[in-house]
Design a protein around this motif. Structure first.
Motif, PDB file in Angstrom:
ATOM      1  N   LYS A 106       6.329   3.560   4.675  1.00 54.05           N
ATOM      2  CA  LYS A 106       6.281   2.127   4.940  1.00 54.05           C
ATOM      3  C   LYS A 106       4.867   1.643   5.208  1.00 54.05           C
ATOM      4  O   LYS A 106       4.465   0.555   4.764  1.00 54.05           O
ATOM      5  N   GLN A 107       4.087   2.456   5.928  1.00 53.72           N
ATOM      6  CA  GLN A 107       2.725   2.054   6.276  1.00 53.72           C
ATOM      7  C   GLN A 107       1.677   3.086   5.871  1.00 53.72           C
ATOM      8  O   GLN A 107       0.553   3.040   6.339  1.00 53.72           O
ATOM      9  N   GLU A 108       2.033   3.989   4.989  1.00 54.89           N
ATOM     10  CA  GLU A 108       1.106   5.037   4.578  1.00 54.89           C
ATOM     11  C   GLU A 108       0.783   4.947   3.095  1.00 54.89           C
ATOM     12  O   GLU A 108       1.654   4.647   2.270  1.00 54.89           O
ATOM     13  N   VAL A 109      -0.461   5.217   2.774  1.00 52.39           N
ATOM     14  CA  VAL A 109      -0.960   5.187   1.393  1.00 52.39           C
ATOM     15  C   VAL A 109      -1.591   6.541   1.089  1.00 52.39           C
ATOM     16  O   VAL A 109      -2.215   7.161   1.962  1.00 52.39           O
ATOM     17  N   VAL A 149      -1.414  -1.335  -1.448  1.00 54.61           N
ATOM     18  CA  VAL A 149      -1.531  -0.774  -2.791  1.00 54.61           C
ATOM     19  C   VAL A 149      -1.844  -1.881  -3.799  1.00 54.61           C
ATOM     20  O   VAL A 149      -2.679  -1.700  -4.704  1.00 54.61           O
ATOM     21  N   LYS A 150      -1.210  -3.028  -3.649  1.00 53.87           N
ATOM     22  CA  LYS A 150      -1.495  -4.164  -4.539  1.00 53.87           C
ATOM     23  C   LYS A 150      -2.923  -4.661  -4.342  1.00 53.87           C
ATOM     24  O   LYS A 150      -3.639  -4.960  -5.309  1.00 53.87           O
ATOM     25  N   LYS A 151      -3.348  -4.749  -3.089  1.00 59.42           N
ATOM     26  CA  LYS A 151      -4.700  -5.223  -2.801  1.00 59.42           C
ATOM     27  C   LYS A 151      -5.742  -4.269  -3.386  1.00 59.42           C
ATOM     28  O   LYS A 151      -6.751  -4.704  -3.973  1.00 59.42           O
ATOM     29  N   LEU A 152      -5.514  -2.968  -3.232  1.00 56.06           N
ATOM     30  CA  LEU A 152      -6.440  -1.990  -3.788  1.00 56.06           C
ATOM     31  C   LEU A 152      -6.494  -2.062  -5.302  1.00 56.06           C
ATOM     32  O   LEU A 152      -7.561  -1.934  -5.913  1.00 56.06           O
ATOM     33  N   VAL A 177      -5.400  12.689   0.391  1.00 49.28           N
ATOM     34  CA  VAL A 177      -5.824  11.842   1.510  1.00 49.28           C
ATOM     35  C   VAL A 177      -4.696  10.865   1.816  1.00 49.28           C
ATOM     36  O   VAL A 177      -4.324  10.054   0.960  1.00 49.28           O
ATOM     37  N   ILE A 178      -4.139  10.947   3.017  1.00 45.10           N
ATOM     38  CA  ILE A 178      -3.083  10.021   3.440  1.00 45.10           C
ATOM     39  C   ILE A 178      -3.590   9.235   4.638  1.00 45.10           C
ATOM     40  O   ILE A 178      -4.068   9.823   5.613  1.00 45.10           O
TER      41      ILE A 178
END
Length: 339
Positions: free
Chosen positions: A312-315, A297-300, A283-284
């Motif tokens: 840059k803007q994808e997880v 990523v840090k928040k998650l 899942v992207i």
């Protein structure tokens, strides 16, 4: 406890797999005397309808060996720009095989026969020699996209007409096959070599296989030795791979179902601009505005989910053997709480 969705490589062996490993019959594989390694190689070759296989520590090694044994210095490889063999193997094609790469922009990593034809070099001393096509299925950076059997067949025809080798980076090929319903044997006839990873969706702790003709696998054994990949009592590891092939293929659909549910949950999140189509277990999602993947990523992680930056803007999230329905429900609750 953090919910780990960084990759399907984070799984632990199941009790049944551990039992198989502990009870494995072993020998010295450098002398071709490990019966469990030999059984794994024979099973893998048979599954794909090819003659032989070789067990290696990693998918990077099997991919790099495939390039090494099918090219010469100054040759060129054709692949999509998203390919693992290009992006995530440390520049190995240049370092190990002294070849150049012709990059194609396919549809989420899926390249067409026409694109390949357009990028075969002319017979000219100013150009490298086009020698090998490298395909990936499923495509990691494509969000788990995959080729159909007809697409493979068409590309195989181009390879035959132009005397090119064709390698499949099939690290997650069984994720594709459980979706298409095709058999490994049907797929195998379209490739000179196939790499299969045992330590991703199949849940083994380590190991990949390179599958091909007896002639190519004989060359692969020499290359594996040079790359430092020849192991001794490797049957303890091979037993995990055998168990995975016999027990963990069908259940991959569960990972895909959970991935799609995560995708639907993400589509409803205010911080998500777009979710790539969820075809398999990857899942992207792209963030809104100027939000950075590093911050998300840090928040998650603080909220309880581990993920990876994928641009840059994808997880990226990847579902796997250890990601249960309970963890899916927890993940969806967490995603709804992220602002």
């Amino acid at each position: 406890m953090l919910i780990d969705l960084r990759s399907d490589t984070v799984t632990r062996p199941t009790p049944g797999m551990l039992e198989a490993m502990m009870n494995a019959e072993v020998g010295d594989d450098v002398f071709n005397e490990d019966p469990t390694v030999n059984a794994l190689q024979s099973k893998a070759a048979g599954l794909f309808g090819l003659e032989d296989a070789i067990f290696c520590p990693s998918g990077t090694m099997t991919n790099q060996i495939a390039v090494r044994i099918q090219t010469s210095p100054q040759d060129e490889i054709i692949c999509d720009w998203r390919s693992h063999v290009y992006n995530y193997e440390g520049g190995g094609m240049a370092s190990n095989s002294m070849v150049s790469v012709k990059l194609i922009d396919g549809e989420r990593g899926i390249i067409s026969p026409g694109q390949i034809l357009d990028n075969i070099r002319p017979d000219d001393i100013h150009s490298p020699v086009t020698r090998l096509i490298c395909l990936e299925s499923t495509v990691n950076k494509g969000g788990g996209s995959y080729y159909s059997l007809d697409q493979f067949k068409s590309i195989h025809e181009v390879a035959l007409q132009n005397r090119l080798g064709i390698h499949l980076d099939g690290a997650r090929i069984f994720n594709a096959l459980v979706e298409t319903g095709d058999s490994p044997g049907e797929l195998g006839k379209y490739f000179t070599t196939i790499s299969v990873c045992l330590s991703k969706g199949l849940g083994a702790p380590v190991g990949s296989l390179l599958i091909g003709s007896k002639e190519l696998i004989k060359k692969a054994r020499r290359a594996r030795k040079v790359f430092g990949g020849a192991m001794r009592q490797a049957g303890y590891l091979a037993a995990a791979g055998l168990y995975a092939l016999e027990n963990h293929i069908g259940r991959l659909k569960e990972d895909h179902r959970r991935a799609r549910e995560l995708g639907k949950a993400l589509e409803a999140c205010s911080f998500v601009d777009e979710v790539l189509p969820v075809d398999t277990n990857i899942v992207i999602f792209r963030l809104t505005g100027d939000a950075l993947a590093s911050g998300m990523v840090k928040k998650l992680s603080v909220k309880g989910i581990q993920a990876v930056e994928f641009g840059k803007q994808e997880v990226r999230f990847v579902t796997h053997l250890d990601f249960t329905d309970d963890l899916l429900d927890q993940s969806i609750r967490i995603l709804k709480s992220v602002i």
